[in-house]
Write a protein that holds these residues in place. Structure first.
Motif, PDB file in Angstrom:
ATOM      1  N   ALA A  18       0.861  -1.203   0.028  1.00  0.00           N
ATOM      2  CA  ALA A  18      -0.046   0.048   0.161  1.00  0.00           C
ATOM      3  C   ALA A  18       0.950   1.235   0.105  1.00  0.00           C
ATOM      4  N   LEU A  19       1.856   1.194   0.693  1.00  0.00           N
ATOM      5  CA  LEU A  19       3.124   2.560   0.866  1.00  0.00           C
ATOM      6  C   LEU A  19       3.626   2.540  -0.497  1.00  0.00           C
ATOM      7  N   VAL A  20       3.922   1.638  -1.145  1.00  0.00           N
ATOM      8  CA  VAL A  20       4.639   1.690  -2.472  1.00  0.00           C
ATOM      9  C   VAL A  20       3.681   2.145  -3.466  1.00  0.00           C
ATOM     10  N   ILE A  21       2.372   1.653  -3.535  1.00  0.00           N
ATOM     11  CA  ILE A  21       1.186   2.252  -4.405  1.00  0.00           C
ATOM     12  C   ILE A  21       1.144   3.592  -4.300  1.00  0.00           C
ATOM     13  N   ASP A  22       0.798   4.003  -2.746  1.00  0.00           N
ATOM     14  CA  ASP A  22       0.784   5.579  -2.603  1.00  0.00           C
ATOM     15  C   ASP A  22       2.008   6.295  -3.181  1.00  0.00           C
ATOM     16  N   ARG A  23       3.168   5.980  -2.866  1.00  0.00           N
ATOM     17  CA  ARG A  23       4.270   6.575  -3.219  1.00  0.00           C
ATOM     18  C   ARG A  23       4.301   6.774  -4.713  1.00  0.00           C
ATOM     19  N   GLN A  24       3.866   5.637  -5.702  1.00  0.00           N
ATOM     20  CA  GLN A  24       3.654   5.808  -7.052  1.00  0.00           C
ATOM     21  C   GLN A  24       2.773   6.736  -7.463  1.00  0.00           C
ATOM     22  N   ARG A  25       1.683   6.620  -6.947  1.00  0.00           N
ATOM     23  CA  ARG A  25       0.584   7.708  -6.998  1.00  0.00           C
ATOM     24  C   ARG A  25       0.918   9.119  -7.044  1.00  0.00           C
ATOM     25  N   LEU A  26       1.578   9.179  -5.826  1.00  0.00           N
ATOM     26  CA  LEU A  26       2.168  10.466  -5.376  1.00  0.00           C
ATOM     27  C   LEU A  26       3.201  11.210  -6.611  1.00  0.00           C
ATOM     28  N   ARG A  27       4.043  10.249  -6.920  1.00  0.00           N
ATOM     29  CA  ARG A  27       5.006  10.402  -8.178  1.00  0.00           C
ATOM     30  C   ARG A  27       4.235  10.733  -9.394  1.00  0.00           C
ATOM     31  N   ASP A  28       3.302   9.920  -9.782  1.00  0.00           N
ATOM     32  CA  ASP A  28       2.499  10.278 -10.929  1.00  0.00           C
ATOM     33  C   ASP A  28       1.749  11.572 -10.881  1.00  0.00           C
ATOM     34  N   ALA A  29       1.260  11.928  -9.717  1.00  0.00           N
ATOM     35  CA  ALA A  29       0.676  13.193  -9.323  1.00  0.00           C
ATOM     36  C   ALA A  29       1.553  14.478  -9.446  1.00  0.00           C
ATOM     37  N   LYS A  30       2.634  14.224  -9.082  1.00  0.00           N
ATOM     38  CA  LYS A  30       3.727  15.468  -9.072  1.00  0.00           C
ATOM     39  C   LYS A  30       4.276  15.421 -10.535  1.00  0.00           C
ATOM     40  N   THR A  31       4.224  14.339 -11.140  1.00  0.00           N
ATOM     41  CA  THR A  31       4.754  14.317 -12.561  1.00  0.00           C
ATOM     42  C   THR A  31       3.482  15.162 -13.533  1.00  0.00           C
ATOM     43  N   GLN A  32       2.437  14.863 -13.234  1.00  0.00           N
ATOM     44  CA  GLN A  32       1.290  15.411 -13.962  1.00  0.00           C
ATOM     45  C   GLN A  32       1.284  16.939 -13.510  1.00  0.00           C
ATOM     46  N   SER A  33       1.405  17.228 -12.433  1.00  0.00           N
ATOM     47  CA  SER A  33       1.429  18.767 -11.917  1.00  0.00           C
ATOM     48  C   SER A  33       2.710  19.283 -12.505  1.00  0.00           C
ATOM     49  N   GLU A  34       3.691  18.796 -12.643  1.00  0.00           N
ATOM     50  CA  GLU A  34       4.815  19.447 -13.299  1.00  0.00           C
ATOM     51  C   GLU A  34       4.630  19.701 -14.959  1.00  0.00           C
ATOM     52  N   MET A  35       4.154  18.625 -15.596  1.00  0.00           N
ATOM     53  CA  MET A  35       3.813  18.710 -16.901  1.00  0.00           C
ATOM     54  C   MET A  35       2.662  19.822 -17.136  1.00  0.00           C
ATOM     55  N   LEU A  36       1.583  19.979 -16.362  1.00  0.00           N
ATOM     56  CA  LEU A  36       0.855  20.927 -16.471  1.00  0.00           C
ATOM     57  C   LEU A  36       1.355  22.375 -16.262  1.00  0.00           C
ATOM     58  N   ALA A  37       2.154  22.658 -15.276  1.00  0.00           N
ATOM     59  CA  ALA A  37       2.835  23.894 -15.005  1.00  0.00           C
ATOM     60  C   ALA A  37       3.720  24.262 -16.321  1.00  0.00           C
ATOM     61  N   GLU A  38       4.415  23.210 -16.755  1.00  0.00           N
ATOM     62  CA  GLU A  38       5.044  23.572 -18.021  1.00  0.00           C
ATOM     63  C   GLU A  38       4.335  23.763 -19.256  1.00  0.00           C
ATOM     64  N   SER A  39       3.193  22.942 -19.117  1.00  0.00           N
ATOM     65  CA  SER A  39       2.186  23.630 -20.336  1.00  0.00           C
ATOM     66  C   SER A  39       1.731  24.837 -20.265  1.00  0.00           C
ATOM     67  N   GLU A  40       1.379  25.169 -19.113  1.00  0.00           N
ATOM     68  CA  GLU A  40       0.808  26.563 -18.896  1.00  0.00           C
ATOM     69  C   GLU A  40       1.938  27.543 -19.027  1.00  0.00           C
ATOM     70  N   ARG A  41       2.956  27.274 -18.709  1.00  0.00           N
ATOM     71  CA  ARG A  41       4.169  28.378 -19.085  1.00  0.00           C
ATOM     72  C   ARG A  41       4.291  28.427 -20.455  1.00  0.00           C
ATOM     73  N   LEU A  42       4.471  27.297 -21.307  1.00  0.00           N
ATOM     74  CA  LEU A  42       4.600  27.446 -22.779  1.00  0.00           C
ATOM     75  C   LEU A  42       3.143  27.941 -23.432  1.00  0.00           C
ATOM     76  N   SER A  43       2.305  27.828 -22.854  1.00  0.00           N
ATOM     77  CA  SER A  43       1.008  28.471 -23.465  1.00  0.00           C
ATOM     78  C   SER A  43       1.141  29.851 -23.199  1.00  0.00           C
ATOM     79  N   HIS A  44       1.485  30.378 -22.167  1.00  0.00           N
ATOM     80  CA  HIS A  44       1.539  31.822 -21.791  1.00  0.00           C
ATOM     81  C   HIS A  44       2.450  32.321 -22.754  1.00  0.00           C
ATOM     82  N   ALA A  45       3.745  31.730 -22.743  1.00  0.00           N
ATOM     83  CA  ALA A  45       4.855  32.169 -23.586  1.00  0.00           C
ATOM     84  C   ALA A  45       4.425  32.207 -25.107  1.00  0.00           C
TER      85      ALA A  45
END
Length: 173
Positions: A18-45
């Motif tokens: 369960a801890l491993v699965i939670d860590r993986q979900r958090l990593r995926d959420a972080k990656t998704q969040s970073e991609m969204l932030a980068e996409s937003e930055r590129l869209s703004h530029a």
């Protein structure tokens, strides 16, 4: 039935999984969040760049049109009409590029790759920008017998045209 030791070991494995699965979900959420932030930055530029690119020909058209209204001199009128034509062509190219980019991003346009002659590509691109490059010297170094290249001719041609237009716009003669 499991012994108490086996049940405790199984519970420990379950908690660990369960801890491993939670860590993986958090990593995926972080990656998704970073991609969204980068996409937003590129869209703004991109929006800032497009906004600037749209304002330039519109301002040129407005200035030339107001000059046409003010001046009766035929030579001045021809020069201003030429500026309006050039700015409207630039604006048309920009809108066309934006539409093509939107079609590519949406998946409506798929690159159609085929074997193409690079010399034909260069000649087609140069023909499209011959007016803009009239005060420029363009040197093409393509070795004889250059092989055919697998590409989408129209998309690469548009990219080359854009590069040549940028060179014409942002470099001295």
């Amino acid at each position: 039935p499991l012994t108490i030791e086996q049940r405790n070991m199984l519970d420990g494995f379950q908690r660990h999984i369960a801890l491993v699965i939670d860590r993986q979900r958090l990593r995926d959420a972080k990656t998704q969040s970073e991609m969204l932030a980068e996409s937003e930055r590129l869209s703004h530029a991109l929006l800032n760049a497009v906004s600037h690119e749209l304002r330039t020909p519109i301002a040129a058209i407005e200035t030339a049109a107001s000059g046409l209204q003010a001046g009766p001199d035929p030579a001045v009128q021809r020069a201003l009409a030429g500026e309006i034509l050039q700015a409207s062509e630039r604006l048309g190219r920009l809108v066309g590029n934006l539409l093509n980019m939107a079609r590519l991003e949406s998946g409506h346009v798929k690159p159609r790759r085929d074997w193409c002659d690079v010399n034909d590509l260069i000649n087609a691109a140069m023909k499209q920008v011959d007016k803009e490059l009239k005060d420029r010297r363009v040197t093409v170094n393509l070795p004889p017998g250059f092989p055919l290249v697998m590409m989408d001719f129209r998309l690469i041609e548009q990219s080359l045209v854009d590069l040549l237009l940028n060179a014409a716009t942002y470099t001295p003669p």
